[in-house]
Design a protein around this motif. Structure first.
Motif, short mmCIF file in Angstrom:
data_model
loop_
_atom_site.label_atom_id
_atom_site.label_comp_id
_atom_site.label_asym_id
_atom_site.label_seq_id
_atom_site.Cartn_x
_atom_site.Cartn_y
_atom_site.Cartn_z
N PHE A 165 0.87 -1.18 0.00
CA PHE A 165 0.00 0.00 0.00
C PHE A 165 0.91 1.23 0.00
O PHE A 165 1.44 1.63 1.02
CB PHE A 165 -0.91 0.01 1.22
CG PHE A 165 -2.14 0.91 1.09
CD1 PHE A 165 -2.09 2.10 0.38
CD2 PHE A 165 -3.34 0.54 1.67
CE1 PHE A 165 -3.21 2.91 0.25
CE2 PHE A 165 -4.47 1.34 1.55
CZ PHE A 165 -4.41 2.52 0.85
N HIS A 166 1.08 1.83 -1.17
CA HIS A 166 1.84 3.07 -1.31
C HIS A 166 0.87 4.19 -1.65
O HIS A 166 0.17 4.12 -2.67
CB HIS A 166 2.90 2.95 -2.42
CG HIS A 166 3.93 1.90 -2.15
ND1 HIS A 166 4.63 1.84 -0.98
CD2 HIS A 166 4.37 0.86 -2.92
CE1 HIS A 166 5.47 0.82 -1.01
NE2 HIS A 166 5.33 0.20 -2.18
N ASN A 167 0.81 5.20 -0.80
CA ASN A 167 -0.01 6.39 -1.03
C ASN A 167 0.95 7.51 -1.41
O ASN A 167 1.66 8.05 -0.55
CB ASN A 167 -0.78 6.73 0.25
CG ASN A 167 -1.58 8.02 0.15
OD1 ASN A 167 -1.39 8.81 -0.77
ND2 ASN A 167 -2.44 8.25 1.12
N ALA A 168 1.01 7.85 -2.68
CA ALA A 168 2.00 8.80 -3.16
C ALA A 168 1.72 10.22 -2.70
O ALA A 168 2.60 11.08 -2.77
CB ALA A 168 2.07 8.75 -4.69
N TYR A 169 0.51 10.48 -2.22
CA TYR A 169 0.19 11.80 -1.69
C TYR A 169 0.54 11.90 -0.21
O TYR A 169 1.12 12.88 0.24
CB TYR A 169 -1.29 12.11 -1.88
CG TYR A 169 -1.68 12.43 -3.29
CD1 TYR A 169 -1.27 13.62 -3.89
CD2 TYR A 169 -2.45 11.56 -4.04
CE1 TYR A 169 -1.62 13.93 -5.19
CE2 TYR A 169 -2.81 11.85 -5.34
CZ TYR A 169 -2.39 13.04 -5.91
OH TYR A 169 -2.74 13.33 -7.20
N MET A 188 0.71 2.33 10.66
CA MET A 188 -0.52 2.48 11.43
C MET A 188 -1.69 2.89 10.54
O MET A 188 -2.82 2.44 10.73
CB MET A 188 -0.31 3.53 12.53
CG MET A 188 -1.47 3.70 13.48
SD MET A 188 -1.71 2.30 14.59
CE MET A 188 -0.26 2.42 15.62
N ASP A 189 -1.42 3.73 9.55
CA ASP A 189 -2.47 4.27 8.69
C ASP A 189 -2.87 3.32 7.58
O ASP A 189 -4.07 3.16 7.29
CB ASP A 189 -1.98 5.60 8.10
CG ASP A 189 -3.00 6.25 7.17
OD1 ASP A 189 -4.20 6.22 7.49
OD2 ASP A 189 -2.58 6.81 6.13
N LEU A 190 -1.90 2.69 6.94
CA LEU A 190 -2.15 1.89 5.74
C LEU A 190 -1.96 0.39 5.96
O LEU A 190 -2.81 -0.41 5.58
CB LEU A 190 -1.24 2.35 4.60
CG LEU A 190 -1.30 3.83 4.22
CD1 LEU A 190 -0.29 4.14 3.12
CD2 LEU A 190 -2.71 4.24 3.80
N ASP A 257 -0.98 7.68 -8.29
CA ASP A 257 -1.52 8.13 -7.00
C ASP A 257 -1.33 7.08 -5.91
O ASP A 257 -1.01 7.41 -4.77
CB ASP A 257 -3.01 8.45 -7.12
CG ASP A 257 -3.28 9.67 -7.97
OD1 ASP A 257 -2.31 10.36 -8.35
OD2 ASP A 257 -4.46 9.94 -8.27
N ALA A 258 -1.57 5.82 -6.25
CA ALA A 258 -1.50 4.77 -5.24
C ALA A 258 -1.16 3.44 -5.88
O ALA A 258 -1.50 3.19 -7.04
CB ALA A 258 -2.84 4.66 -4.50
N VAL A 259 -0.48 2.60 -5.11
CA VAL A 259 -0.24 1.20 -5.47
C VAL A 259 -0.78 0.37 -4.31
O VAL A 259 -0.27 0.46 -3.19
CB VAL A 259 1.24 0.90 -5.69
CG1 VAL A 259 1.44 -0.57 -6.05
CG2 VAL A 259 1.83 1.81 -6.76
N ILE A 260 -1.82 -0.40 -4.57
CA ILE A 260 -2.46 -1.20 -3.53
C ILE A 260 -2.62 -2.61 -4.07
O ILE A 260 -3.21 -2.80 -5.14
CB ILE A 260 -3.84 -0.63 -3.15
CG1 ILE A 260 -3.73 0.85 -2.78
CG2 ILE A 260 -4.45 -1.42 -1.99
CD1 ILE A 260 -5.08 1.55 -2.63
N GLY A 277 -5.21 1.45 -12.35
CA GLY A 277 -4.82 2.77 -12.84
C GLY A 277 -4.42 3.74 -11.76
O GLY A 277 -4.60 4.95 -11.91
N GLY A 278 -3.88 3.25 -10.64
CA GLY A 278 -3.46 4.13 -9.57
C GLY A 278 -4.58 4.65 -8.71
O GLY A 278 -4.35 5.48 -7.82
N SER A 279 -5.78 4.13 -8.90
CA SER A 279 -6.95 4.64 -8.17
C SER A 279 -6.94 4.18 -6.71
O SER A 279 -6.49 3.08 -6.38
CB SER A 279 -8.22 4.14 -8.84
OG SER A 279 -9.36 4.44 -8.06
#
Length: 356
Positions: A165-169, A188-190, A257-260, A277-279
């Protein structure tokens, strides 16, 4: 802490329980919308410390009473309370509501460490009241499909799980970066979601060992009392030999935006859950046999409020304690273990829970 004996609570209206909402920023309003859409609840009261949030939420529920505090909320006739406030407040606010006999649905994490989580579970058990936590990715069609296949034995023995879980923001609220308020960073968050998905899918096997490395701004995390991690890796060994690898980050150069993703590797087949698609919102899942792929779930399901709606449905059936919430302690124990494994300076001795 010493638990109080709850005053008897009014019996729940099994048709439309009256729900209070504490914290109605984006996530709180989203869960309110989902629960209203289920047709199972009435929004009785709203409170938020941020100016304008309560008024914005009241557009969804114009008859709701606007309150200025948790105490004012609990003075209303409530059959349940939804909590979406900063993480450091969750445990104390949940316990205060439960001690008043009010069932609780809380945003994750329920507590910043295992001790806090256990205290909330104990409070719910002692007053026989429903407790739920918004581990929302359980509500995705993709993960439900994978869990069904795993439970049916179609993948055989699951020997490895890869979780990302990568949140690029990264979060946009300052409290996420304050360890006293957040309890931790991206793990803790992701990673809490990823760890829960792995344990939930496998029916919560024991965790035998944990190793981890945490980073802050490109350097090893040196002091958890003053820093939160923005990149973390962990490896878990589960009973039966299953290895679980976890990677999570904020602000990583991810190219989208994200990799999940959650990949389950079995000796008969594999399965994968991933964003499209990064969603942050669109997911698909597939079953793998060698080079062949079978789609299990397509993007587009409205999963975000599923856990909130399920809690409301459970509440209409009974406000009593649900033993399934005991498993929340298993996830908290893994997070505690990750912080301990990352180094001797990463203790779980955080400041005491702040009052609202």
């Amino acid at each position: 802490m010493t638990l109080l004996t709850a005053a008897p609570a009014p019996s729940v209206d099994l048709d439309r329980p009256r729900i209070g909402f504490l914290g109605v920023g984006w996530i709180g309003r989203n869960r309110m919308e989902a629960m209203l859409a289920s047709g199972r609840i009435e929004v009785a009261a709203i409170a938020d410390a941020v100016p304008g949030n309560s008024e914005e939420a009241a557009r969804l529920a114009p008859d709701a009473v606007l309150c200025d505090s948790l105490d004012a909320l609990l003075d209303q006739h409530l059959d349940g309370l939804v909590i979406a406030t900063p993480s450091a407040l969750h445990a104390d606010q949940s316990i205060r509501a439960l001690e008043r006999g009010v069932p609780v649905f809380c945003q994750k994490p329920l507590g910043r460490n295992l001790a806090e989580v256990k205290a909330v579970i104990a409070a719910a058990r002692s007053v026989d009241r429903l407790l739920g936590v918004d581990l929302s990715y359980r509500g995705t069609a993709g993960m439900r499909a994978i869990r069904e296949r795993v439970r049916a034995g179609e993948l055989g023995h699951i020997h490895a799980i890869d979780l990302v879980f990568h949140n690029a923001y990264g979060p946009d609220k300052p409290w996420f970066y304050d360890p006293a308020l957040s309890g931790g960073g991206c793990m803790m968050d992701l990673a809490v979601h990823l760890i829960d998905l792995a344990l939930w899918t496998l029916d919560f096997p024991a965790v035998e060992s944990i190793s981890a490395d945490l980073f802050a701004k490109g350097r090893p995390l040196s002091d958890r009392a003053t820093q939160v991690e923005d990149l973390g890796f962990a490896t878990l060994r589960l009973a039966g030999g299953t290895m679980v690898r976890v990677a999570a980050s904020w602000h990583l150069h991810a190219g989208q935006d994200a990799v999940i993703a959650a990949d389950f590797h079995g000796d008969r087949a594999g399965a994968g859950f991933r964003n499209v698609g990064g969603s942050f919102y669109d997911f698909e899942s597939s079953l793998f046999h060698g080079t062949a792929r079978e789609q299990l779930a397509a993007p587009g399901d409205a999963w975000g409020g599923q856990m909130a709606a399920q809690w409301a449905e459970r509440l209409t059936a009974s406000p009593g304690f649900d033993p399934a919430c005991e498993r929340l302690a298993d996830v908290a124990a893994v997070l505690d273990g990750i912080y301990r494994a990352a180094g001797p300076s990463q203790s779980n001795n955080l400041p005491s829970r702040p009052r609202e």
